[in-house]
Design an enzyme around this catalytic site. Structure first.
Site: not given
Length: 464
Positions: A234-238, A257, A262, A304, A356
């Site tokens: 999950a980090a950074p959380g956006n 996480d 983080r 992710d 990414c």
């Protein structure tokens, strides 16, 4: 951790080869990662000039306890940045030497026969892709609404141009103008030079500075209010705060996480965004038991995982080198394991896998391998059919996946695959897509990016 000390620590990590700029910034534990990233990037860009100034002014000889990395950060912000708005004792120290540093800067300009600070820099080495990606701003609907945010920026002197009809309109943005994104209904688009880190809407959590491609996973997962959802890495959380906004803070998010720094950063971000109903755990997602009764109602997972980051384009130097074949193989192995683990949650109905990364090994190949392992239990969904950039033709149906890139979508490089559990008894090979019209998707009765229904004005108006 104070901003300047955090920036100096990142510079030291880069010098020691402990990681790339992005990874060191996001692992720093500093709560405002974008602000830290911008400061370190600009300090690196001015590094040759800063070294000459430090030598000429003999600052390190005069202040023997001042670490050289911290000296570079302080001098950058003093002479080229925002003028040392924070820093405590370090600010006082730098200001004691301000006259000498300014005199050395003036001598440097005379020697190079230039009048502007920018002219001291070497020719721009940044990738052309970085100059194409605008500033994306996601409206945090937990605290406000799009109309109120637009009104706020208009009162600050910005000019709202309406909903963009094409990517060309986004490319043409300049000055204090902004648009509504053509695809995502709660995303505003500003010129790439726009810095909103000190804006009240950002510091109060009413807006989130998040790239458009990074908004796709939660948007396409689209859990209904009341759902139980896992954000596996999950980090950074956006993305977690985006999920909470989609859920309207109704339901339950389990966010994981493994890194304590983080997790601390994420906790700060989620609190600022007004997220409730989220259980944040410092835990390796691979160690989470899918059979734990706590997760028996989890129907949606956003995954992710760690990746090479090869899709990330930035406006500064200090980027990671291309990963080796061995590194890619190790990453892909981890990604296959974590995706397979996510699909083992018994009540799971829908999962979004995203990276990414630009590499097929981390994207289409991972999805194909795991779907083959799972037989006909899960299948790809053709989500967002109007999205212009599709998956590579690695296997039949791979075009159901989405890709993003600076050239084609004006975003960071990204990959997204949407998987759904097949209905019991359905005869559908897992490697083949299901057309959107064959199986309606939650929250996708209309084309993504269509104009949102008029919202009621929220009570939390932000006053200037």
């Amino acid at each position: 951790m104070a901003l300047y000390s955090a920036a100096a620590a990142v510079l030291e990590g880069l010098e020691r080869g402990q990681g790339g700029l992005k990874s060191l910034v996001y692992n720093s534990g500093f709560p405002h990662v974008r602000q830290l990233y911008a400061l370190v990037s600009e300090t690196l860009r001015y590094a040759p000039v800063l070294e000459k100034l430090l030598d000429g002014a003999a600052l390190l000889q005069a202040e023997k306890k001042l670490p050289p990395q911290l000296a570079k950060v302080l001098v950058y912000d003093l002479l080229f940045g925002k003028g040392l708005k924070c820093g405590g004792r370090w600010k006082a120290l730098a200001r004691r030497h301000r006259a000498r540093l300014e005199a050395e800067l003036a001598r440097l300009k005379v020697r190079h026969k230039v009048s502007r600070n920018e002219d001291l820099l070497a020719p721009e080495q940044a990738s052309p892709a970085a100059s194409q990606v605008p500033r994306y701003v996601r409206v945090n609907t937990l605290k406000t609404c799009v109309d109120d945010v637009i009104d706020f920026f208009k009162r600050q002197g910005y000019s709202y141009l309406g909903k963009a009809a094409s990517l060309e309109e986004l490319k043409a943005l300049s000055g204090k103008k902004f648009l509504l994104d053509p695809h995502l209904p709660e995303l505003l688009v500003f010129p790439l030079q726009t810095d909103l880190h000190d804006n009240l809407l950002y510091t109060s959590g009413h807006i989130i500075l998040q790239d458009k491609a990074s908004c796709l996973p939660a948007f396409l997962l689209s859990p209904t209010a009341g759902s139980h959802v896992i954000d596996a890495c999950a980090a950074p959380g956006n993305k977690t705060s985006h999920l909470a906004a989609i859920l309207k803070n109704k339901g339950q998010i389990f966010a994981f996480d493994v890194d304590p720094k983080r997790v601390a950063t994420m906790n700060t971000l989620l609190a600022r965004a007004g997220v409730t109903g989220c259980q944040l755990a410092q835990q390796d997602f691979l160690a989470v038991d899918p059979g734990d009764p706590k997760y028996s109602r989890v129907t949606h997972i956003l995954l992710d995982p760690s990746c090479s980051g090869s899709g990330m384009v930035t406006r500064g130097p200090g980027e990671e080198v291309a990963p080796s074949a061995e590194r890619l193989q190790a990453l892909a192995g981890f990604q296959r394991r974590v995706l397979g683990h996510a699909l083992s949650f018994p009540a799971l109905r829908r999962l979004v896998y995203s990276t990414c990364s630009l590499h097929r090994e981390e994207n289409e190949d991972v999805v194909q391998a795991v779907l083959q392992e799972r037989g006909s239990a899960f299948r790809l969904v053709t989500a967002f059919p109007s999205w212009p950039c599709r998956g590579l033709a690695a296997f039949p149906g791979a075009e159901s996946c989405l890709r993003a890139s600076p050239a084609e979508t004006l975003t960071q490089g990204f990959f997204v695959a949407v998987l759904e559990r097949c209905k019991e008894g359905a005869d559908a090979p897992s490697s083949l897509p299901v057309a959107a019209e064959e199986k309606p998707q939650p929250r996708e009765e209309k084309e993504p990016g269509a104009a949102p229904r008029k919202r009621k004005r929220k009570k939390q108006r932000v006053k200037e």
